[in-house]
Write an enzyme that holds these catalytic residues in place. Structure first.
Site, PDB file in Angstrom:
ATOM      1  N   PHE A 184     -22.837 -44.036 -12.229  1.00 29.69           N
ATOM      2  CA  PHE A 184     -22.483 -43.613 -10.801  1.00 29.69           C
ATOM      3  C   PHE A 184     -23.817 -43.770  -9.926  1.00 29.69           C
ATOM      4  O   PHE A 184     -23.601 -43.674  -8.832  1.00 29.69           O
ATOM      5  CB  PHE A 184     -21.865 -42.241 -10.470  1.00 29.69           C
ATOM      6  CG  PHE A 184     -20.472 -42.009 -11.630  1.00 29.69           C
ATOM      7  CD1 PHE A 184     -19.518 -42.837 -11.284  1.00 29.69           C
ATOM      8  CD2 PHE A 184     -20.353 -40.902 -12.501  1.00 29.69           C
ATOM      9  CE1 PHE A 184     -18.579 -42.965 -12.290  1.00 29.69           C
ATOM     10  CE2 PHE A 184     -19.455 -40.688 -12.868  1.00 29.69           C
ATOM     11  CZ  PHE A 184     -18.267 -41.659 -12.856  1.00 29.69           C
TER      12      PHE A 184
ATOM     13  N   TRP B 138     -19.492 -42.621  -3.103  1.00 29.90           N
ATOM     14  CA  TRP B 138     -20.944 -42.481  -3.660  1.00 29.90           C
ATOM     15  C   TRP B 138     -21.012 -42.517  -5.282  1.00 29.90           C
ATOM     16  O   TRP B 138     -21.679 -43.179  -6.055  1.00 29.90           O
ATOM     17  CB  TRP B 138     -21.161 -41.064  -3.240  1.00 29.90           C
ATOM     18  CG  TRP B 138     -22.720 -40.811  -3.932  1.00 29.90           C
ATOM     19  CD1 TRP B 138     -23.950 -41.188  -3.237  1.00 29.90           C
ATOM     20  CD2 TRP B 138     -23.010 -40.177  -5.160  1.00 29.90           C
ATOM     21  NE1 TRP B 138     -25.002 -40.521  -4.326  1.00 29.90           N
ATOM     22  CE2 TRP B 138     -24.326 -40.087  -5.244  1.00 29.90           C
ATOM     23  CE3 TRP B 138     -22.180 -39.545  -5.956  1.00 29.90           C
ATOM     24  CZ2 TRP B 138     -25.016 -39.372  -6.277  1.00 29.90           C
ATOM     25  CZ3 TRP B 138     -22.680 -38.910  -7.310  1.00 29.90           C
ATOM     26  CH2 TRP B 138     -24.252 -38.943  -7.320  1.00 29.90           C
ATOM     27  N   HIS B 139     -19.431 -42.126  -5.619  1.00 23.81           N
ATOM     28  CA  HIS B 139     -19.497 -42.171  -7.079  1.00 23.81           C
ATOM     29  C   HIS B 139     -19.072 -43.494  -7.682  1.00 23.81           C
ATOM     30  O   HIS B 139     -19.369 -43.421  -8.841  1.00 23.81           O
ATOM     31  CB  HIS B 139     -18.317 -41.114  -7.548  1.00 23.81           C
ATOM     32  CG  HIS B 139     -18.760 -39.669  -7.407  1.00 23.81           C
ATOM     33  ND1 HIS B 139     -18.661 -38.848  -6.219  1.00 23.81           N
ATOM     34  CD2 HIS B 139     -19.040 -39.017  -8.691  1.00 23.81           C
ATOM     35  CE1 HIS B 139     -19.180 -37.657  -6.489  1.00 23.81           C
ATOM     36  NE2 HIS B 139     -19.386 -37.590  -7.999  1.00 23.81           N
ATOM     37  N   GLY B 140     -18.849 -44.434  -6.807  1.00 26.08           N
ATOM     38  CA  GLY B 140     -18.499 -45.707  -7.399  1.00 26.08           C
ATOM     39  C   GLY B 140     -17.801 -46.718  -6.507  1.00 26.08           C
ATOM     40  O   GLY B 140     -17.358 -46.243  -5.541  1.00 26.08           O
TER      41      GLY B 140
END
Length: 474
Positions: free
Chosen positions: A474, A328-330
Site C-alpha cells: 500500500f 491511499w491504500h491502493g
C-alpha cells in the site's frame, strides 16, 4: 528486507546495532541514516535516489518557508504569497510523485475504458516501497512549518534521518516531526528503553509469524474453494480469518517499529488500540492505524471544516477523507468502494446510529462482529466480479442452488483445523496481552517467555516460506 526475516534478525540488525552503539551519541544520526539507506536499498536500490531527492527538495522548501517568516529579514514586507507558493510547490511535487508511481496507470485505465480504446499508454513503473508513508510524513512536516507549528530544521541530517528512519520507513507508524525532534538532536539509550523495546519487538514478531502467517491459511483455503464451493457460514469464517491476518500483520509490524525505536532512544507513537474491541466503525477508525487517521484529521478533515461548520460541511469533509483514505491504500476500484462504504457507514453512525450503540454497548459489539469482516472483504478482493460473488455468499443472496454438496464438510473441516488459532487471535485482540507486557516486561518470567517465543518464531520462519507484510503493497 522485512523484520520477520532471518536476514534482518541475524545479519542486518546485529551489525546495525553494533555500529550504532559503538558510535558516539553525537554521530548516531549518521549511523542511523546509513543503516536506513542500506535497509531500503536491500529491496529497491534504484528508488533510494528518489527518496533522497525528495528529502533534499523538501528540506530546501522548508527553509524557504522559514526564511519568509523571518521577521528580521522581512519585517516590513508581507510575504504570505511567497510562503503559500512554496507550500503549493511542495504539495505538487510530493503528491505528483505519488500520483505517477501509484495512480498513473489506474487513471490511464479509467480513461481508456471510458473511451473504449487505448488513448493513453501505461507507464512502466513499479510502486516504490514506503512512498505512501514517507510522502505523508514529509507533507506533514512542510504543512506544520507553514503553519508555524515549529521552525524548519536547518540540519539536513536530522531531516533525512527523520524521513528515512528504517523502523517506520516502509509501513509506518506515520510520525510527526515534532514527536521525534528532541530525540533527533539528543537522545539516550536507557536500560528501561532496551528492555521495553526488545519485548515489544518480540511481541510484534510473534503477532506476525505465529498469528498472522498461520491464520492466513484460513483465508487461502476458503479462496481456493471459491464462492461457489462454500456456504454463508464459511464465507464469514474466511473473512474473519483475513481480518485477523490483517490486524496481526500490521499491528505486529507497528509493535516491532515501536520496539526498535525504543531501543535507539526514540518514542514512536502507538498505531493500534485494540481496534476489534470497538462498538462502532467510527470508534474503530480512532483505534486502527491511528497515525493515518490523525494525518487525515489534521490535514484534510479539520481544514475542510470538520464538524464545526454544519452538517453539509461535515458530510463533504467525511466524503473527501474517506475517498482519499480508500485511494491511499491502493489504486484500484475496490479500495475506492471500500472508502466510500466506510463514509456511508460513519455518516449514518454520526447522524443517529452511534447514539444507540453508546446506550446499548453489547449491541455495538455484535454489530462490529459483522461490520469488521464485511468491510475488510471489500478491501481485500480487487476483482469486482469475485468481490460481488463473495459478498452475495456472505449475505446468502443471489446464489441459490449454487453451493456444492461438500460445502458443509468444508466448513466442518476448517472449523476443526482453525478453531484453536481463532480463539488465540480473539484473546490477543483484547487489551490484555499488551497490558501484561507493559506491566511485567522487566521481570525474568516475562524475559524467559519472550525468549522462548522469539526462538519458536525463528523456527517457524526457518521452516516457512515467504511472509511479506500486507501493508508493504500500500
Amino acid at each position: 528486507m522485512v523484520f520477520s526475516s532471518l536476514e534482518f534478525l541475524f545479519r542486518f540488525l546485529p551489525i546495525f546495532l553494533l555500529a550504532y552503539f559503538i558510535t558516539k551519541p553525537a554521530y548516531r544520526n549518521i549511523t542511523l541514516l546509513i543503516g536506513s539507506l542500506v535497509f531500503y536499498a536491500y529491496g529497491e536500490p534504484i528508488y533510494i535516489f528518489l527518496m533522497m531527492f525528495s528529502i533534499l527538495f523538501n528540506h530546501f522548501v522548508a527553509l524557504r518557508i522559514k526564511r519568509f517568516y523571518d521577521i528580521e529579514v522581512y519585517s516590513e514586507i508581507d510575504c504570505s504569497f511567497e510562503r503559500i507558493c512554496w507550500l503549493i510547490t511542495s504539495l505538487i511535487f510530493n503528491f505528483g510523485l505519488l500520483f505517477v508511481f501509484k495512480y498513473m496507470n489506474f487513471f490511464v485505465g479509467v480513461i481508456n475504458d471510458a473511451f473504449g480504446k487505448d488513448l493513453l499508454k501505461e507507464v512502466a513503473v513499479t510502486l516504490p516501497l514506503g512512498i505512501s508513508f514517507y510522502t505523508f510524513q514529509i507533507t506533514s512536516y512542510i504543512i506544520d512549518v507553514y503553519r508555524l507549528k515549529y521552525e524548519a530544521d536547518r540540519n539536513l541530517l536530522n531531516f533525512a534521518t527523520y524521513v528515512s528512519m528504517f523502523p517506520q520507513l516502509i509501513a509506518g507508524p506515520i510520525v510527526n516531526y515534532n514527536e521525534v525532534r528532541a530525540e533527533l538532536n539528543e537522545r539516550k539509550t536507557t536500560l528501561d528503553g532496551l528492555e521495553r523495546g526488545v519485548t515489544l519487538f518480540v511481541m510484534g514478531l510473534a503477532y506476525k509469524v505465529l498469528l498472522a502467517n498461520k491464520i492466513a491459511h484460513l483465508w487461502t483455503d476458503v479462496q481456493t474453494v471459491g464462492a461457489y464451493g462454500i456456504n454463508t457460514a464459511t464465507a464469514w469464517l474466511g473473512s474473519w480469518g483475513y481480518s485477523m491476518q490483517l490486524l496481526f500483520d500490521f499491528m505486529g509490524y507497528s509493535l516491532m517499529a515501536i520496539g526498535l525505536g525504543s531501543i535507539m532512544g526514540f518514542v514512536i507513537p502507538e498505531n493500534f488500540d485494540s481496534p476489534y474491541m470497538s462498538r462502532s466503525v467510527t470508534e474503530f477508525w480512532r483505534r486502527w492505524h491511528m497515525t493515518l487517521g490523525r494525518w487525515f484529521r489534521e490535514y484534510v478533515y479539520i481544514p475542510l471544516g470538520g464538524s464545526k461548520k454544519g452538517v453539509p460541511r461535515m458530510i463533504l469533509a467525511l466524503f473527501v477523507v474517506w475517498a482519499l483514505t480508500g485511494l491511499w491504500h491502493g489504486a484500484d476500484w475496490n479500495f475506492l468502494i471500500w472508502g466510500l462504504f466506510l463514509f456511508v457507514i460513519i455518516l449514518i453512525e454520526k447522524l443517529f446510529l452511534k447514539k444507540v450503540f453508546d446506550k446499548v454497548k453489547i449491541l455495538g459489539h455484535i454489530y462490529m462482529m459483522f461490520m469488521i469482516p464485511f468491510s475488510w472483504t471489500i478491501f481485500n478482493i480487487s476483482d469486482l466480479s469475485s468481490l460481488i460473488a463473495y459478498i452475495k455468499r456472505m449475505l446468502g443472496i443471489g446464489l441459490e442452488g449454487s453451493v456444492t454438496v461438500n460445502a458443509m464438510d468444508k466448513l466442518i473441516s476448517l472449523g476443526q483445523t482453525y478453531w484453536w488459532l481463532l480463539l488465540i487471535c480473539v484473546f490477543c485482540c483484547t487489551p490484555i496481552p499488551r497490558k501484561l507486557v507493559d506491566k511485567y516486561y522487566k521481570t525474568w518470567t516475562c524475559k524467559i517467555i519472550m525468549l522462548a517465543i522469539f526462538w519458536y518464531a525463528v523456527y517457524q520462519m526457518a521452516n516457512g516460506g515467504a511472509n511479506p507484510f500486507l501493508y508493504f503493497r500500500f
